[in-house]
Design a protein around this motif. Structure first.
Motif, PDB file in Angstrom:
ATOM      1  N   LYS A  81       0.841  -1.200   0.000  1.00  0.00           N
ATOM      2  CA  LYS A  81       0.000   0.000   0.000  1.00  0.00           C
ATOM      3  C   LYS A  81       0.875   1.248   0.000  1.00  0.00           C
ATOM      4  O   LYS A  81       1.955   1.239   0.596  1.00  0.00           O
ATOM      5  CB  LYS A  81      -0.865  -0.014   1.276  1.00  0.00           C
ATOM      6  CG  LYS A  81      -2.009   0.967   1.270  1.00  0.00           C
ATOM      7  CD  LYS A  81      -3.187   0.437   0.494  1.00  0.00           C
ATOM      8  CE  LYS A  81      -4.227   1.504   0.231  1.00  0.00           C
ATOM      9  NZ  LYS A  81      -5.247   1.046  -0.712  1.00  0.00           N
ATOM     10  N   ASN A 239      -5.931  -1.036  -6.047  1.00  0.00           N
ATOM     11  CA  ASN A 239      -5.878  -0.775  -4.601  1.00  0.00           C
ATOM     12  C   ASN A 239      -4.504  -0.383  -4.060  1.00  0.00           C
ATOM     13  O   ASN A 239      -4.314  -0.339  -2.853  1.00  0.00           O
ATOM     14  CB  ASN A 239      -6.369  -1.998  -3.794  1.00  0.00           C
ATOM     15  CG  ASN A 239      -7.763  -2.399  -4.190  1.00  0.00           C
ATOM     16  OD1 ASN A 239      -8.575  -1.522  -4.501  1.00  0.00           O
ATOM     17  ND2 ASN A 239      -8.044  -3.687  -4.213  1.00  0.00           N
ATOM     18  N   ASP A 242      -5.084   4.782  -2.622  1.00  0.00           N
ATOM     19  CA  ASP A 242      -6.483   5.221  -2.676  1.00  0.00           C
ATOM     20  C   ASP A 242      -6.641   6.420  -3.613  1.00  0.00           C
ATOM     21  O   ASP A 242      -5.801   7.318  -3.621  1.00  0.00           O
ATOM     22  CB  ASP A 242      -6.965   5.611  -1.269  1.00  0.00           C
ATOM     23  CG  ASP A 242      -7.066   4.389  -0.369  1.00  0.00           C
ATOM     24  OD1 ASP A 242      -7.076   3.258  -0.904  1.00  0.00           O
ATOM     25  OD2 ASP A 242      -7.116   4.570   0.862  1.00  0.00           O
TER      26      ASP A 242
END
Ligand code: NAP
Length: 299
Positions: A81, A239, A242
């Motif tokens: 992420k 993903n 964001d």
């Protein structure tokens, strides 16, 4: 804090890294598997300018060495992420976190799966997505390649040198791949074409033993030792950060300047929404993304 963090150590990512480090920036490349990306699965590269006949592996290794010799730091970790903290980006892997003033996403694509029962169970046990990686297991055996693009054609040709028999199964009557490869496939004695056919089942107990084809209105079973699925690739960007704008096929949207919709986030290579995905367009993207990222850093 790094000036630029690059997600992916393929041709796009490493080219971007070379451009950035040569501009005296502190550069980190995060690569999940091995430097070189998809190209390391190619036996011989024939369409990259001034490097005729270089192997994909040699290309990847040379590129990695060039980047490291110039001072690029490479960590072998998968990025899970990225969090946009406006003045810096926080890049999270399973074990670490890195901060960078900007990010270039060059995370590439992964093989598209057939989506059939048993596919995951038989992966590594008769089902493969890479002929140059796994072809050696099928010496003198019977294999099938599924797909009609350049990759499927190249894989069938490569496997014909190892396996006794190669079935090339394609869902249409015409190939998407280039005419020279189609010619080569058609003139290779141990490649048999099965056109207008879809694989509808993968059969076996602990490993793949046969496939079921839907072919000209009938279903038929074909006994094979290995199946190489080469039906295109899908982007790996979903993903990752964001708010990132993707196209309808989940490739990251950006124009030729490689700027995404998020300030300080750039994209390069096959994961960018574009028409032509080739080695040369990947390295070109890397150069553009790094150049535009350097402009961003001087703002
Ligand atoms: P591709 O060109 O997208 O071809 C994918 C193939 O898989 C197509 O023939 C497609 O059929 C078939 N297919 C897609 N989904 C399927 C499904 N669910 N079931 C059965 N078949 C399915 O992908 P690629 O061959 O991996 O190549 C990707 C890119 O890399 C292309 O731009 C290619 O030109 C490039 N490339 C270039 C070289 C080279 O220049 N030597 C080598 C390798 C790759 P349809 O044709 O019916 O859509």
């Amino acid at each position: 804090m790094y000036d630029i963090a690059i997600v992916g150590g393929g041709p796009a990512g490493l080219t971007a890294a070379i451009y950035a480090v040569r501009a005296n920036k502190k550069v980190l490349v995060l690569e999940a598997v091995a430097c070189g990306g998809q190209i390391i699965n190619t036996t011989k590269i024939s369409n990259y300018p001034a490097a005729p006949g270089i192997t994909g592996l040699e290309f990847g290794q040379t590129l990695q060495k060039q980047a490291e010799d110039l001072g690029v730091e490479i960590e072998f970790e998968e990025v899970e992420k990225i969090v946009d903290n406006k003045d810096y980006k926080l890049i999270k892997t399973e074990d670490d976190q890195y901060k960078a003033k900007c990010v270039i996403l060059a995370c590439g694509t992964e093989p598209r799966k057939l989506g059939l029962d048993n596919e995951d169970k038989f992966t590594g046990f008769g089902v493969s997505y890479c002929a140059t990686c796994d072809g050696g297991f099928y010496k003198n055996r019977t294999v099938a390649v599924n797909g009609g693009g350049n990759t499927a054609l190249e894989e069938a040709i490569y496997l014909s040198g190892l396996a006794e028999k190669v079935f090339l199964i394609h869902r249409r009557g015409e190939f998407r791949g280039s005419a020279d490869l189609v010619e080569k496939v058609k003139s290779t004695p141990n490649i048999e074409l099965i056109l207008n056919a879809n694989i509808v089942a993968l059969n076996g107990d602990k490993k793949l033993e046969s496939i079921t084809l839907s072919h000209e209105g009938k279903t038929e079973e074909l006994s094979i030792d290995g199946l190489f699925v080469s039906i295109g690739r899908i982007p790996k960007a979903k993903n990752i950060i964001d708010g990132l704008k993707l196209d309808t096929e989940s490739y990251i949207k950006a124009d030729e300047d490689c700027k995404t919709n998020i300030d300080g986030v750039f994209v390069a290579g096959d994961v960018r929404s574009k028409e032509v995905r080739q080695l040369v367009t990947a390295t070109a993207d890397g150069a553009v993304a790094a150049t535009i990222a350097l402009q961003y850093l001087t703002k």
